[in-house]
Structures are given as C-alpha cells and as structure tokens.
Design a protein around this motif. Structure first.
Motif, PDB file in Angstrom:
ATOM      1  N   UNK A 221       6.084   0.141  -5.226  1.00  0.00           N
ATOM      2  CA  UNK A 221       7.318  -0.057  -4.439  1.00  0.00           C
ATOM      3  C   UNK A 221       7.370  -1.412  -3.746  1.00  0.00           C
ATOM      4  N   UNK A 222       7.685  -1.413  -2.442  1.00  0.00           N
ATOM      5  CA  UNK A 222       7.930  -2.660  -1.722  1.00  0.00           C
ATOM      6  C   UNK A 222       6.718  -3.552  -1.571  1.00  0.00           C
ATOM      7  N   UNK A 223       5.513  -2.989  -1.721  1.00  0.00           N
ATOM      8  CA  UNK A 223       4.306  -3.817  -1.606  1.00  0.00           C
ATOM      9  C   UNK A 223       4.174  -4.778  -2.780  1.00  0.00           C
ATOM     10  N   UNK A 224       4.767  -4.442  -3.918  1.00  0.00           N
ATOM     11  CA  UNK A 224       4.678  -5.322  -5.091  1.00  0.00           C
ATOM     12  C   UNK A 224       5.415  -6.638  -4.850  1.00  0.00           C
ATOM     13  N   UNK A 225       6.718  -6.620  -4.490  1.00  0.00           N
ATOM     14  CA  UNK A 225       7.365  -7.912  -4.215  1.00  0.00           C
ATOM     15  C   UNK A 225       6.754  -8.645  -3.027  1.00  0.00           C
ATOM     16  N   UNK A 226       6.220  -7.904  -2.053  1.00  0.00           N
ATOM     17  CA  UNK A 226       5.569  -8.549  -0.900  1.00  0.00           C
ATOM     18  C   UNK A 226       4.369  -9.381  -1.361  1.00  0.00           C
ATOM     19  N   UNK A 227       3.512  -8.768  -2.189  1.00  0.00           N
ATOM     20  CA  UNK A 227       2.333  -9.485  -2.668  1.00  0.00           C
ATOM     21  C   UNK A 227       2.693 -10.559  -3.699  1.00  0.00           C
ATOM     22  N   UNK A 228       3.720 -10.319  -4.490  1.00  0.00           N
ATOM     23  CA  UNK A 228       4.193 -11.370  -5.401  1.00  0.00           C
ATOM     24  C   UNK A 228       4.565 -12.617  -4.604  1.00  0.00           C
ATOM     25  N   UNK A 229       5.312 -12.416  -3.525  1.00  0.00           N
ATOM     26  CA  UNK A 229       5.726 -13.537  -2.686  1.00  0.00           C
ATOM     27  C   UNK A 229       4.544 -14.175  -1.966  1.00  0.00           C
TER      28      UNK A 229
END
Length: 262
Positions: A221-229
């Motif tokens: 979920x939201x942790x994926x785009x957070x870590x991508x960024x």
C-alpha cells in the motif's frame, strides 16, 4: 546551509495530540527546516461524511472533480492552517502554502496509462521554486506546504505529499550552498519487518532489501510509494533519508527510525 525537509502524515495528522507532539518535535529541530504534510485520512473522513467514498489503487488516490474539491479544502485549508497556527504557538514563525502560492510548486496533469488517476499532478526537478523556499528560510520563515500543486494555467491538482517532499529535498540539494536531510514522519517506528509488530522496525534498509520486501508483500500500500520516493531522493543528492516517529528528529541515538542506504 543545512536544511531539514520533514514530511508528516498518517495518524499524526488525524490525532490532535499526536499532531501537537509532532509539531513540537519539529520546532525543536535546529537549523533551517521545511514542513510538508499530507492528510489523506482526514480527507477520507470528510469525504465519507459528504457521501463520497474514496477510491485507492496501490496506495494512491483516484481524484475525480468532487474529490479534488475535498482534498483542496482539507489539505490547503483545515489541515494547513491548523498546523501553521500550532507552529506559531510554539514560536515557530510559519507560512502555509500550496503549490500555487508564490508559484511554489508547478505540476502537470498525470498522463493516463493503465490507470486514470484523475486530477493528479506530477512534478519534476523543474517544478520546485527553490529561490522562494530559500528566501523564506533566510528570513526565518518556515514554509509549510500541503500536497496541492498547480499547473500554471489556473488549475489546482492533487499531488502525493511524499513525492513533493522528495523533489523539494532533491531540488535544494542541487543548490551549491545546501546540504539536505529528508525525514518522513508517521505513526510507526520505521519500516517494519512484520506489519503487526510495531517493534520489528529495521534500523537500516537498502534498495535491494526494499525490492525483496515489496516482492514478498511485507511492504504494501502507501509504504511502497513512500519508499520509492525516499530512495529516489537518496539517489539524487540528498545526504540522509529516514523514516519513523517524529521524536527521531531530535534523537542522536538513531532509534525509532529506519535509515535508508544505497
């Protein structure tokens, strides 16, 4: 000049005490600093009260016209001004901004590929008005940016707050006189090995481990785009990137946070 870019989100925005504690920790952070905030959960709450149910795909919001109005009202209005008022109560002179204010962040409408995300703005390294941010910082004014941008032709767009934080950090890091640290603050102690165990946070994570955890669905979920960024920022000149509780901002012992490594 050393600059701390701090993004707060998740439960920290929803809970009054958590928000105040987070902002108090932010105010104690020494040196130049910029605050970026989301507010998706608050927007969801308001949206549901209005009979509009949020749509999410892979941790990212679908922003139709009604949802756009709600997130503008929530992010740039209710949340942003409450944060600024709270910072003033801690004697931190802050200025609340969306991307349109001072042409702070100019975005472009996301192109439709597999998914139509609606009125969502994407940004690049040309999007951030580093001159304005540095001008405010040098005049002892703390910029507080919400996750609403503009496209330069009169339209406001919803933009991921983690993405904004990452690009602001990268843009400032490219300035010759700036050293930048990026901090993502939320209600967990860091990136967790086990979703249900709040003490299972990693002290360090590299990109290889991130890819493995994503493949194994340990990170979702939201942790994926957070870590991508976060990794994008680390690969593009930001000196340090961390994820964890807001009290880690003033902790020299590197606890309650995950530090990213290449």
């Amino acid at each position: 000049m050393k600059i701390h870019i701090v993004k707060i989100g998740g439960h920290l925005i929803n809970d009054r005490k958590s928000l105040h504690d987070s902002l108090e920790a932010f105010c104690k952070l020494k040196g130049y600093k910029v605050l970026i905030h989301g507010g998706g959960r608050k927007a969801d709450f308001i949206s549901k009260k209005m009979g509009i149910f949020p749509k999410m795909i892979q941790g990212r919001r679908i922003t139709d016209k009604e949802t756009l109005d709600i997130v503008i009202m929530t992010y740039a209005g209710i949340i942003n001004k409450n944060i600024v008022a709270t910072l003033q109560s801690y004697h931190c002179n802050a200025l609340g901004l969306c991307g349109a204010d001072g042409n702070c962040i100019q975005s472009y409408l996301r192109k439709i590929k597999n998914i139509d995300y609606g009125y969502v703005g994407d940004i690049n390294l040309e999007s951030v008005n580093t001159y304005l941010i540095k001008f405010l910082l040098k005049n002892n004014i703390i910029p507080v940016l919400c996750s609403i941008t503009h496209n330069g032709i009169g339209n406001l767009l919803n933009t991921n707050a983690d993405t904004i934080a990452s690009y602001i950090a990268i843009s400032l890091a490219k300035e010759k006189d700036c050293e930048v640290e990026l901090h993502f603050c939320f209600e967990k102690k860091g990136v967790l090995r086990k979703m249900q165990d709040s003490e299972s946070y990693l002290k360090k994570i590299d990109f290889h481990l991130f890819k493995i955890m994503k493949k194994n669905h340990t990170i979702t979920n939201g942790m994926i785009p957070k870590l991508d960024n976060a990794f994008f920022a680390l690969k593009n000149g930001v000196s340090q990137v961390s994820i964890g509780l807001p009290n880690h901002l003033n902790d020299v012992n590197d606890v309650n946070k995950t530090i990213l490594c290449l």
